[in-house]
Enzyme design. Sequence first.
Site, PDB file in Angstrom:
ATOM      1  N   LYS A 126       0.858  -1.188   0.000  1.00 45.21           N
ATOM      2  CA  LYS A 126       0.000   0.000   0.000  1.00 45.21           C
ATOM      3  C   LYS A 126       0.887   1.229   0.000  1.00 45.21           C
ATOM      4  O   LYS A 126       2.021   1.179   0.476  1.00 45.21           O
ATOM      5  CB  LYS A 126      -0.880   0.026   1.265  1.00 45.21           C
ATOM      6  CG  LYS A 126      -2.147   0.838   1.097  1.00 45.21           C
ATOM      7  CD  LYS A 126      -3.225   0.040   0.392  1.00 45.21           C
ATOM      8  CE  LYS A 126      -4.404   0.875   0.015  1.00 45.21           C
ATOM      9  NZ  LYS A 126      -5.518   0.041  -0.473  1.00 45.21           N
ATOM     10  N   ASP A 166      -6.651   4.187  -4.852  1.00 47.93           N
ATOM     11  CA  ASP A 166      -7.425   4.063  -3.621  1.00 47.93           C
ATOM     12  C   ASP A 166      -8.084   5.442  -3.484  1.00 47.93           C
ATOM     13  O   ASP A 166      -8.233   6.157  -4.485  1.00 47.93           O
ATOM     14  CB  ASP A 166      -6.521   3.703  -2.436  1.00 47.93           C
ATOM     15  CG  ASP A 166      -7.307   3.239  -1.205  1.00 47.93           C
ATOM     16  OD1 ASP A 166      -7.673   2.059  -1.126  1.00 47.93           O
ATOM     17  OD2 ASP A 166      -7.579   4.071  -0.301  1.00 47.93           O
TER      18      ASP A 166
HETATM   19  O1  2IT Z   1      -8.060  -1.462  -1.133  1.00 45.06           O
HETATM   20  C1  2IT Z   1      -7.882  -2.007  -2.231  1.00 45.06           C
HETATM   21  O2  2IT Z   1      -7.969  -3.229  -2.376  1.00 45.06           O
HETATM   22  C2  2IT Z   1      -7.545  -1.154  -3.360  1.00 45.06           C
HETATM   23  N1  2IT Z   1      -7.466   0.062  -3.181  1.00 45.06           N
HETATM   24  C3  2IT Z   1      -7.281  -1.741  -4.720  1.00 45.06           C
HETATM   25  C4  2IT Z   1      -5.884  -2.197  -4.836  1.00 45.06           C
HETATM   26  C5  2IT Z   1      -5.493  -2.672  -6.210  1.00 45.06           C
HETATM   27  O3  2IT Z   1      -4.302  -3.004  -6.349  1.00 45.06           O
HETATM   28  O4  2IT Z   1      -6.314  -2.717  -7.118  1.00 45.06           O
END
Ligand code: 2IT
Length: 450
Positions: A126, A166
């Site tokens: 993340k 996100d």
């Molecule tokens: O919280 C999540 O799963 C996302 N923001 C998507 C992450 C992604 O790599 O598509």
Amino acid sequence: MNAYLASVLENVKTKHAGEPEFVQTVEEVFSSLEPVIEKHPEYEKYDLLNRMVEPDRMFTFRVVWEDDNGKWHTNRGWRCQFNGAIGPYKGGLRFQKNVYEGIIKFLGFEQTFKNSLTGLPIGGGKGGSDFDPAGKSDAEVMRFCQAFMSALYRYIGPDVDVPAGDMGVGGREIGYLFGQYRRLKGVWENGVLTGKGLSYGGSLIRPEATGYGAIYYLCEVLKHENDSIEGKRIATSGYGNVAWGIMKKAAELGAKVTYFSGPDGYVHDPDGVITEEKLNYILEMRATDPMHCKPYADHFGCEFVEGAKPWGATDVDIIMPAATQNDVTMESAEKIAASGVKYYIEVANMPTTNDALNFLRAQKHMIVAPSKAVNAGGVGVSALEMSQNSERLVWTAEEVDAQLKKMMINIHKVSAEAAEQYGLGYDLVAGGNIAGFLKVAEAMLEQGCF
Ligand code: 2IT
């Protein structure tokens, strides 16, 4: 709680005293693991849990950009590569004023188990920044994204770490980030980011995938209860990508979202957000003003309640919080339990405080489903986007949607089975945690003690 789990949790509380969201998510996952730790003494023997709560690595970097008035700003950026045991790090970037290290860490930890649940080979990561997108011009967003990628590019790659969107990061931001990555690296590696535009390797259905997937998961819960989605009324929060996908898929399947909210308050539309006109209006409203949903109520002549959330309404069948973390507190949970609603389906990452979640799970008349399973379709379709990029192919919307549906059916199934196997009954929260955990734990141990 088992003594080993308790000791690791104590360690987390001490080390992360200033990061309450991270402590919260570890506590939530650990609360499901007692029977697993007892059945697998090797996890304690190799001290697997202390390894799992420590990110593989985390980068902090300076992001400097110039606004339209020639004023310079310095923000902070992060990328947390939390766990790479089952695949390249994968997870979104969040641009929001309140972002700090603890938010990125909690999201990275959650992402690890969520990604494991998709059944696809993706590890947990993340990232984000304390950049506040509110009121920024398009050119300012572009310059910020370019500055952000100038720092991030050295840490990522299609087989290393694959960021996505996100909160605060959508198609526009991903485009600017990808453009800068391509310029810096001088290669066509579009597998390095997901959520891309369709003209340069994006996947059909990705923008809707989290919401669609949540509804597919909900359908499995309803099936388990010999119930069906037809005619159901849903209260959600937010009106971003995720809530919008919920509205659209619910309408397609004969249900309706009758409550949704924004930072300014909530809208009650008893007819439901079911027409194309209403769905398009929401898209436009979000693009022009992500902070206010009142214009919808004004435009369509329905009720708007300022500064409040729709939790506790008695005229709904299903609750799906889809906005942000800790949106549902104990106070809201008490109202929800008293309202008689049966289905509480988390969608946003950690939308419920731990005390509220435990309270709702203890209600005999309620079924609670956890976000890390329910919202996994988003990252799942991101992994499908990576597959399309590496195959140099574009799948049809029908193909992606069919895969998404299959994935969600399977996530529900493995969660229900894991809970059953540990004698917990139909406990989707514990089952999701256990199933997600076991795959990562096994991969870590099989790859050696580091
Ligand atoms: O919280 C999540 O799963 C996302 N923001 C998507 C992450 C992604 O790599 O598509």
